[in-house]
Design a protein around this motif. Structure first.
Motif, PDB file in Angstrom:
ATOM      1  N   ALA A 272      -2.893 -18.258  -1.116  1.00 34.79           N
ATOM      2  CA  ALA A 272      -3.873 -17.198  -0.859  1.00 34.79           C
ATOM      3  C   ALA A 272      -3.495 -16.397   0.375  1.00 34.79           C
ATOM      4  O   ALA A 272      -3.570 -15.155   0.375  1.00 34.79           O
ATOM      5  N   ARG A 273      -3.065 -17.073   1.414  1.00 39.40           N
ATOM      6  CA  ARG A 273      -2.735 -16.388   2.664  1.00 39.40           C
ATOM      7  C   ARG A 273      -1.412 -15.629   2.537  1.00 39.40           C
ATOM      8  O   ARG A 273      -1.251 -14.548   3.113  1.00 39.40           O
ATOM      9  N   ILE A 457       8.504 -14.171  14.213  1.00 39.45           N
ATOM     10  CA  ILE A 457       7.082 -13.998  14.526  1.00 39.45           C
ATOM     11  C   ILE A 457       6.731 -12.524  14.491  1.00 39.45           C
ATOM     12  O   ILE A 457       7.464 -11.681  15.001  1.00 39.45           O
ATOM     13  N   HIS A 458       5.601 -12.202  13.872  1.00 38.29           N
ATOM     14  CA  HIS A 458       5.136 -10.822  13.953  1.00 38.29           C
ATOM     15  C   HIS A 458       3.613 -10.762  13.969  1.00 38.29           C
ATOM     16  O   HIS A 458       2.930 -11.670  13.503  1.00 38.29           O
ATOM     17  N   LEU A 459       3.112  -9.691  14.521  1.00 40.44           N
ATOM     18  CA  LEU A 459       1.682  -9.467  14.670  1.00 40.44           C
ATOM     19  C   LEU A 459       1.089  -8.995  13.350  1.00 40.44           C
ATOM     20  O   LEU A 459       1.636  -8.108  12.697  1.00 40.44           O
ATOM     21  N   MET A 481      -5.604 -11.271  18.940  1.00 43.15           N
ATOM     22  CA  MET A 481      -4.391 -11.035  18.171  1.00 43.15           C
ATOM     23  C   MET A 481      -4.209 -12.145  17.149  1.00 43.15           C
ATOM     24  O   MET A 481      -4.470 -13.311  17.440  1.00 43.15           O
ATOM     25  N   GLU A 482      -3.748 -11.763  15.973  1.00 40.94           N
ATOM     26  CA  GLU A 482      -3.351 -12.757  14.980  1.00 40.94           C
ATOM     27  C   GLU A 482      -1.869 -12.577  14.698  1.00 40.94           C
ATOM     28  O   GLU A 482      -1.401 -11.459  14.483  1.00 40.94           O
ATOM     29  N   SER A 483      -1.136 -13.666  14.714  1.00 41.40           N
ATOM     30  CA  SER A 483       0.309 -13.637  14.493  1.00 41.40           C
ATOM     31  C   SER A 483       0.663 -14.617  13.386  1.00 41.40           C
ATOM     32  O   SER A 483      -0.109 -15.525  13.061  1.00 41.40           O
ATOM     33  N   SER A 489      -0.552 -19.054  10.406  1.00 45.09           N
ATOM     34  CA  SER A 489      -1.053 -17.986  11.266  1.00 45.09           C
ATOM     35  C   SER A 489      -1.795 -18.592  12.440  1.00 45.09           C
ATOM     36  O   SER A 489      -2.306 -19.709  12.354  1.00 45.09           O
ATOM     37  N   TRP A 490      -1.856 -17.864  13.537  1.00 45.54           N
ATOM     38  CA  TRP A 490      -2.599 -18.330  14.696  1.00 45.54           C
ATOM     39  C   TRP A 490      -3.169 -17.130  15.455  1.00 45.54           C
ATOM     40  O   TRP A 490      -2.668 -16.023  15.335  1.00 45.54           O
ATOM     41  N   SER A 491      -4.225 -17.384  16.220  1.00 43.88           N
ATOM     42  CA  SER A 491      -4.914 -16.311  16.933  1.00 43.88           C
ATOM     43  C   SER A 491      -4.961 -16.616  18.428  1.00 43.88           C
ATOM     44  O   SER A 491      -5.099 -17.768  18.837  1.00 43.88           O
TER      45      SER A 491
END
Length: 537
Positions: A272-273, A457-459, A481-483, A489-491
């Motif tokens: 899904a992500r 890694i990207h935003l 920010m979410e990367s 993914s992480w915020s």
């Protein structure tokens, strides 16, 4: 065990009709492989005769070796013509797909108004088209468009449309709630009647205009449907299609209908992500089963209970669908939240530990300043690990400078960053389409020679929230920010009265967390630390 359900995914066709959803041929090929790994049984790729993008997709998809049946989409032959001469049908067969879906009218109102032909000719169009597909050796699926509206208006004719497809050899008769206006009780009753009248297997295709697409699909399965059509994350025209990310776990975990293997079901969240990333569509955090907040707990009483037994506030184990439990920490949370989050990270913490009380007070103070950790898990993890001495200053900031210039009607941003990495002073400059992008590029440029994987890694998301509106342009702002690295993914969060500084804080946390994930950083040995793992000179 109940009879198995066939999963028909139409993300690449019906899903792309959703507002803001656009997929290139490359995007569709990537998603098709992800759907195949998930274990869906049919992947509807589009119409091989409608546009160059779909033509390219079907040509290149021949090399994918999919386990799922790649399915082409089209419509019944034109009125007053022959199926053998219909260009769309010919292209479907020539595409070499093992299965094809043809949409055809089943509502007499549409036959008269949209097709502007007779009821008899529409039945002939259905029969001829499916007979042609079967003569060509293609598995044939009839999408009976507007079936439920048609059945409620003229049940005899709606059933006659299904019989025409069945008599021509159609392998599936899929009942479509095209306008999305039917209720679950109606779906169940009508599907039950159709099952009593016809012998061909029944499928269900619903839309979400009344927020009932998932419920309607489950009702149809209870009434005898054995194929369910939908899209990942419910993408689709208007309010969307039935969401397979909710349908599949409900069928398999709640209703005991086999759909996927347990191992495949565990990849549902990542699928899904992944699709949302490729489609550049933000997933709702509260999306059931696969959303980031689907198994998140904030209230102290809730957290205290789930630490004893997760069944107290979770309807399934999140691991069954590849998701995870999250403990949200904020000024509203109790000690249980801190303890649970720290234990999740493998930190030695308990209710009697002075560090717990200190961290709790620190979080309350930071949130009073405007930080928000319930939406910034990565920053929270760094904060906790910093407090327990499990991180070190990967790099130190000497200075950064921003230059903004408007030239020839365009705004240009340049960032100049001076950092120290492992004792080496690095001075870099980079441009960007804005100050944050320029800072990102400059910091990345400085770090990549030491940590090459940082380029993965990207935003993916950037939000700015004014905290104290009454202070107008002098107000503090919070940047979230979410990367991603395409596997997770992480915020991260930053707060300042200067949006550039707030962005820098969030950006640094993002890179620090990425390096922590990559195991590039060794644990510190009782060395002093700052809030962001940086030392500002």
């Amino acid at each position: 065990m109940a009879q198995a359900i066939s999963i028909f995914d139409t993300t690449l066709r019906d899903g792309t009709q959703g507002e803001g959803i656009s997929l290139s041929a490359d995007d569709k090929l990537k998603i098709a492989q992800k759907l195949d790994a998930l274990g869906v049984h049919y992947i509807e790729g589009g119409n091989p005769g409608s546009n160059s993008k779909d033509i390219e997709f079907f040509q290149r998809a021949k090399n994918l070796r999919l386990q799922a049946k790649l399915t082409a989409f089209g419509s019944t032959r034109r009125k007053n013509s022959l199926a053998e001469h219909d260009t769309s049908l010919i292209r479907i067969v020539e595409s070499g797909v093992p299965a094809a879906t043809l949409v055809g009218k089943s509502w007499d109102f549409h036959v008269h108004t949209a097709l502007q032909t007779t009821l008899e000719e529409n039945l002939a169009m259905i029969f001829d088209s499916f007979a042609f597909l079967k003569r060509s050796g293609v598995e044939a699926i009839y999408d009976a468009e507007h079936f439920f509206d048609g059945y409620k208006h003229n049940p005899e004719y709606a059933l006659a449309a299904l019989r025409s497809a069945q008599d021509a050899g159609a392998d599936w008769l899929v009942l479509c709630d095209t306008n999305g206006g039917t209720l679950p009780s109606e779906i169940h009753e009508i599907v039950s009647r159709v099952r009593a009248e016809l012998t061909a297997p029944i499928g269900i295709h619903t839309h979400n205009d009344c927020e009932l697409a998932v419920a309607n699909t489950l009702a149809a399965v209870q009434a005898g449907a054995r194929q369910v059509q939908g899209t990942i994350n419910g993408y689709g025209e208007r309010c969307g299609n039935a969401n397979l990310c909710s349908i599949i776990p409900n069928l398999q975990l709640k209703m005991n209908y086999p759909c996927l293997t347990p191992e495949q079901l565990q990849s549902l969240t990542s699928t899904a992500r992944y699709v949302s990333e490729i489609a550049n569509a933000t997933m709702p955090v509260g999306q059931p089963f696969v959303g980031n907040a689907a198994f998140a707990h904030k209230g102290g009483i809730h957290v205290s209970a789930i630490m004893k037994d997760s069944k107290t506030y979770e309807h399934i184990q999140p691991q069954l669908v590849g998701n995870k439990q999250r403990i949200l920490v904020s000024e509203l949370a109790g000690q249980s939240n801190i303890i649970s989050k720290a234990q999740e990270l493998g930190l030695d913490i308990n209710a009697n530990n002075d560090k717990t009380k200190h961290i709790m007070e620190q979080i309350k103070e930071l949130e009073h300043q405007g930080y928000q950790y319930e939406g910034a898990d990565a920053s929270l993890e760094l904060l906790l690990r910093d407090a327990f001495g499990e991180t070190k200053a990967v790099f130190t900031l000497d200075s950064f400078k921003m230059i903004m210039e408007k030239s020839a009607g365009q705004m240009n941003a340049e960032a100049i960053v001076k950092v120290n990495v492992d004792g080496q002073s690095v001075y870099t400059a980079a441009e960007g389409n804005g100050p944050v992008n320029a800072l990102d590029n400059a910091l990345r440029k400085a770090l990549v020679q030491f940590f090459p994987n940082i380029n993965a890694i990207h935003l993916t998301d950037y939000k700015v929230r004014v905290i104290d509106e009454k202070d107008a342009t002098a107000a503090k702002v919070r940047v979230l920010m979410e990367s991603t690295d395409f596997t997770s993914s992480w915020s991260t969060v930053g707060v300042s009265s200067n949006v550039i500084e707030a962005s820098w804080e969030a950006l640094v946390d993002s890179f620090r967390y990425a390096l922590l994930k990559m195991d590039k950083v060794e644990p510190a040995q009782d060395e002093p630390r700052e809030r962001f793992g940086l030392v500002n000179h």
